[in-house]
Design an enzyme around this catalytic site. Structure first.
Site, PDB file in Angstrom:
ATOM      1  N   CYS A 198     -18.032   8.036  29.161  1.00  0.00           N
ATOM      2  CA  CYS A 198     -18.740   9.295  28.865  1.00  0.00           C
ATOM      3  C   CYS A 198     -20.181   9.226  29.337  1.00  0.00           C
ATOM      4  CB  CYS A 198     -18.701   9.571  27.380  1.00  0.00           C
ATOM      5  SG  CYS A 198     -19.416   8.241  26.405  1.00  0.00           S
ATOM      6  N   GLU A 236     -17.973  13.529  19.414  1.00  0.00           N
ATOM      7  CA  GLU A 236     -18.587  12.744  20.495  1.00  0.00           C
ATOM      8  C   GLU A 236     -17.813  13.102  21.759  1.00  0.00           C
ATOM      9  OE1 GLU A 236     -21.193  10.576  20.441  1.00  0.00           O
ATOM     10  OE2 GLU A 236     -21.579  10.800  18.302  1.00  0.00           O
TER      11      GLU A 236
HETATM   12  N1  LIG Z   1     -19.414  10.840  23.585  1.00  0.00           N
HETATM   13  C1  LIG Z   1     -18.739   9.704  23.573  1.00  0.00           C
HETATM   14  O1  LIG Z   1     -19.092   8.742  22.916  1.00  0.00           O
HETATM   15  C2  LIG Z   1     -17.492   9.566  24.391  1.00  0.00           C
HETATM   16  C3  LIG Z   1     -16.951   8.299  24.597  1.00  0.00           C
HETATM   17  C4  LIG Z   1     -15.806   8.183  25.353  1.00  0.00           C
HETATM   18  C5  LIG Z   1     -15.214   9.293  25.885  1.00  0.00           C
HETATM   19  N2  LIG Z   1     -15.776  10.508  25.685  1.00  0.00           N
HETATM   20  C6  LIG Z   1     -15.189  11.692  26.286  1.00  0.00           C
HETATM   21  O2  LIG Z   1     -13.803  11.692  26.015  1.00  0.00           O
HETATM   22  C7  LIG Z   1     -13.099  12.239  27.101  1.00  0.00           C
HETATM   23  C8  LIG Z   1     -12.001  11.287  27.529  1.00  0.00           C
HETATM   24  O3  LIG Z   1     -11.216  11.046  26.497  1.00  0.00           O
HETATM   25  P1  LIG Z   1      -9.784  11.761  26.293  1.00  0.00           P
HETATM   26  O4  LIG Z   1      -9.942  13.002  25.549  1.00  0.00           O
HETATM   27  O5  LIG Z   1      -9.094  11.724  27.595  1.00  0.00           O
HETATM   28  O6  LIG Z   1      -9.240  10.659  25.337  1.00  0.00           O
HETATM   29  P2  LIG Z   1      -7.856  10.573  24.620  1.00  0.00           P
HETATM   30  O7  LIG Z   1      -6.786  11.203  25.431  1.00  0.00           O
HETATM   31  O8  LIG Z   1      -7.745   9.139  24.272  1.00  0.00           O
HETATM   32  O9  LIG Z   1      -8.043  11.458  23.327  1.00  0.00           O
HETATM   33  C9  LIG Z   1      -9.010  11.166  22.336  1.00  0.00           C
HETATM   34  C10 LIG Z   1      -8.369  11.124  20.969  1.00  0.00           C
HETATM   35  O10 LIG Z   1      -7.802  12.386  20.674  1.00  0.00           O
HETATM   36  C11 LIG Z   1      -6.503  12.194  20.168  1.00  0.00           C
HETATM   37  N3  LIG Z   1      -5.693  13.387  20.397  1.00  0.00           N
HETATM   38  C12 LIG Z   1      -4.871  13.660  21.408  1.00  0.00           C
HETATM   39  N4  LIG Z   1      -4.296  14.869  21.249  1.00  0.00           N
HETATM   40  C13 LIG Z   1      -4.781  15.367  20.109  1.00  0.00           C
HETATM   41  C14 LIG Z   1      -4.586  16.576  19.394  1.00  0.00           C
HETATM   42  N5  LIG Z   1      -3.780  17.528  19.838  1.00  0.00           N
HETATM   43  N6  LIG Z   1      -5.273  16.746  18.257  1.00  0.00           N
HETATM   44  C15 LIG Z   1      -6.109  15.794  17.810  1.00  0.00           C
HETATM   45  N7  LIG Z   1      -6.328  14.649  18.433  1.00  0.00           N
HETATM   46  C16 LIG Z   1      -5.679  14.428  19.560  1.00  0.00           C
HETATM   47  C17 LIG Z   1      -6.011  10.979  20.893  1.00  0.00           C
HETATM   48  O11 LIG Z   1      -4.916  10.383  20.242  1.00  0.00           O
HETATM   49  C18 LIG Z   1      -7.226  10.116  20.888  1.00  0.00           C
HETATM   50  O12 LIG Z   1      -7.329   9.387  19.679  1.00  0.00           O
HETATM   51  C19 LIG Z   1     -14.114  12.490  28.169  1.00  0.00           C
HETATM   52  O13 LIG Z   1     -14.503  13.832  28.160  1.00  0.00           O
HETATM   53  C20 LIG Z   1     -15.269  11.612  27.762  1.00  0.00           C
HETATM   54  O14 LIG Z   1     -16.506  12.019  28.264  1.00  0.00           O
HETATM   55  C21 LIG Z   1     -16.890  10.679  24.946  1.00  0.00           C
END
Ligand SMILES: NC(=O)c1ccc[n+]([C@@H]2O[C@H](COP(=O)([O-])OP(=O)(O)OC[C@H]3O[C@@H](n4cnc5c(N)ncnc54)[C@H](O)[C@@H]3O)[C@@H](O)[C@H]2O)c1
Length: 480
Positions: free
Chosen positions: A244, A206
């Protein structure tokens, strides 16, 4: 991590398969939310400055709704579905039987720490899986509250919360899972998929990206007012653009742009007053990293020159005003990267129909919004573009509709969830075919001859007339 291994034993023992266990867990999750609404909203206030009502509207309330929907429909979702079988296979029956996948890992992101951890968990529990939930370390108050509450309400042998950052994520990814459900940015999504490939683990990604809103010329004042309220709410009113599904940028006819900007400004004033910084109805930027990232988008002089509303920043409070930009350069970062914050670029076009080419020349968005009173324009955009979803005359609300799947396409991700789609995502739909021994036609077996080949051709063509002749012993004459 020893606990993670124990989940596998729980699944093997079959504990999670019964409808009783699934309903029990969903009911407990419902209690977790209703009995701790205030504490949850406080954590969201601490992490993101979310107003209690926004927190309830976008997280607690949505989850309560989803769980009730799952509880109401679970028996039906779990029931085998009869599948049709052609008469030629008589006597045969067929069905689709959902079975749980096993041990699933859920990574959620920081912007909706409860919603994005628990909405997939509803699907995982309804489908009878064990699950590890890994909330985002970027919303620490919410993460630790989830880690405190989940063991108090749910079966500890089947559902656990693992907290931590990159190191913990990497450790979890080294293990074998039956599904990894990841919400986050595409860069980490690639890492998740690479790690999953080692064990051939299926993944749901997602992700995000730039979700545009196409705004057609709205001649009625009332339509403009309603559309503007919906857009302002979807941009600044949903975690201050850190969503998102938020509107990333607007595409508009150049002749209508100034009217639309006036309308948006007026709505911003109605919602957040003369000084939105003093408003308690707008969430704050999550941390310094994201504040500096957003500030740097504005630092490009070509971009700052395009600001037509807001643009003010306050380093001490990590605050950026609700900002509207008119025609920032298309090659600037604000137009090439997902914004994920309170900045709204408006891009003017000679004709609104050009929005189709604009959208199609960029990565497929997660959400596409169209504001128009012309259904022909909406239909044309639906048919001629590709996106995770299209919402006409509103934004973000599609997330709340249980009968619609939520998910991306192309670079905005793959896999889908919500309602029955969550149940299906966390299940394997197993085809079951049952035959009896009563009746057999040996023409499907060697030794081969021309008559048998013709028989097989008649079977695949469902040519019952020829089949009857074959069975009556006229096989060769009927088929030559
Ligand atoms: N499609 C959806 O439903 C949805 C919803 C919310 C956010 N998003 C997208 O998420 C992004 C924002 O979130 P973010 O990425 O900043 O969130 P985040 O930094 O919280 O990371 C997401 C998850 O990835 C984990 N993570 C971090 N490093 C990692 C690694 N090396 N390996 C595996 N997992 C790891 C984090 O601990 C966390 O649980 C935006 O692009 C947004 O559009 C999508």
């Amino acid at each position: 991590m020893e606990e993670v291994e124990k989940l596998r034993d729980t699944f093997r023992r079959g504990t999670t398969r019964s409808a009783k266990w699934r309903k029990g867990q969903l009911t407990s999750l419902l209690k977790l939310l209703t009995q701790n609404e205030i504490e949850i909203c406080k954590a969201l206030q601490q992490d993101l400055g979310k107003h209690h009502i926004e927190a309830y509207r976008d997280e607690v309330g949505l989850l309560v709704k989803s769980i009730k929907h799952a509880l109401k429909n679970l028996n039906q979702w779990m029931a085998p579905v009869k599948a049709g079988v052609p008469l030629v296979a008589f006597p045969t029956s067929a069905a689709l039987v959902p079975e749980p996948l096993g041990n699933v890992l859920i990574f959620s992101s920081w912007n909706y720490p409860f919603g994005l951890s628990l909405e997939p968990l509803v699907g995982a529990l309804a489908a009878g899986n064990t699950a590890v939930v890994k909330p985002s370390e970027t919303s620490p108050a919410s993460s630790s509250l989830l880690a405190k509450l989940i063991p108090m309400y749910l079966d500890n042998k089947a559902i656990i919360v693992v907290e931590g950052g990159v190191v913990v994520c990497e450790q979890l990814l080294q293990r074998k899972w039956d599904l990894i459900f990841f919400t986050g940015n595409p860069k980490i999504g690639r890492l998740v998929m690479t790690a999953a490939a080692k064990h051939l683990t299926p993944v749901v990604l997602e992700l995000g990206g730039k979700s545009p809103a196409v705004v057609d010329t709205l001649s009625s004042y009332r339509d403009r007012k309603v559309a503007s309220a919906r857009m302002v709410s979807a941009k600044w009113g949903s975690c201050n653009g850190q969503a998102c599904a938020a509107v990333d940028y607007v595409l508009i006819d150049e002749k209508f742009a100034s009217t639309w900007i006036v309308t948006l400004k007026s709505t911003l004033k109605t919602f957040y007053g003369d000084d939105p910084k003093q408003s308690n109805a707008i969430s704050r930027i999550v941390n310094k990293h994201h504040y500096l990232r957003l500030k740097s988008l504005l630092a490009d002089p070509r971009v700052s020159n395009s600001v037509v509303h807001g643009g003010g920043v306050d380093d001490d409070n990590m605050y950026i005003e609700p900002t509207i930009l008119l025609d920032p350069p298309l090659d600037s970062e604000i137009m090439t990267e997902e914004i994920f914050g309170p900045l709204l670029p408006i891009i003017t076009l000679k004709r609104i129909e050009e929005s189709i080419e604009f959208i199609n020349s960029r990565p497929k968005p997660l959400c596409l919004y169209v504001f128009t009173s012309r259904s022909a324009l909406a239909d044309k955009i639906v048919v001629e573009t590709s996106s995770g979803s299209v919402t006409v005359n509103d934004a973000t609300v599609q997330y709340a509709v249980d009968s619609l799947p939520f998910g991306g396409v192309g670079q905005s991700g793959f896999g889908r969830y919500h309602g029955k789609f969550s149940f299906d995502t966390f299940s394997h739909t197993k085809p079951i075919l049952c035959r009896g021994f009563m009746f057999e036609v040996y023409s499907r077996y060697p030794p081969w001859n021309g008559s048998k080949l013709n028989f097989i051709k008649s079977v695949y063509a469902f040519n019952y007339w020829k089949l009857v002749l074959h069975l009556l012993g006229f096989g060769s004459s009927a088929t030559t």
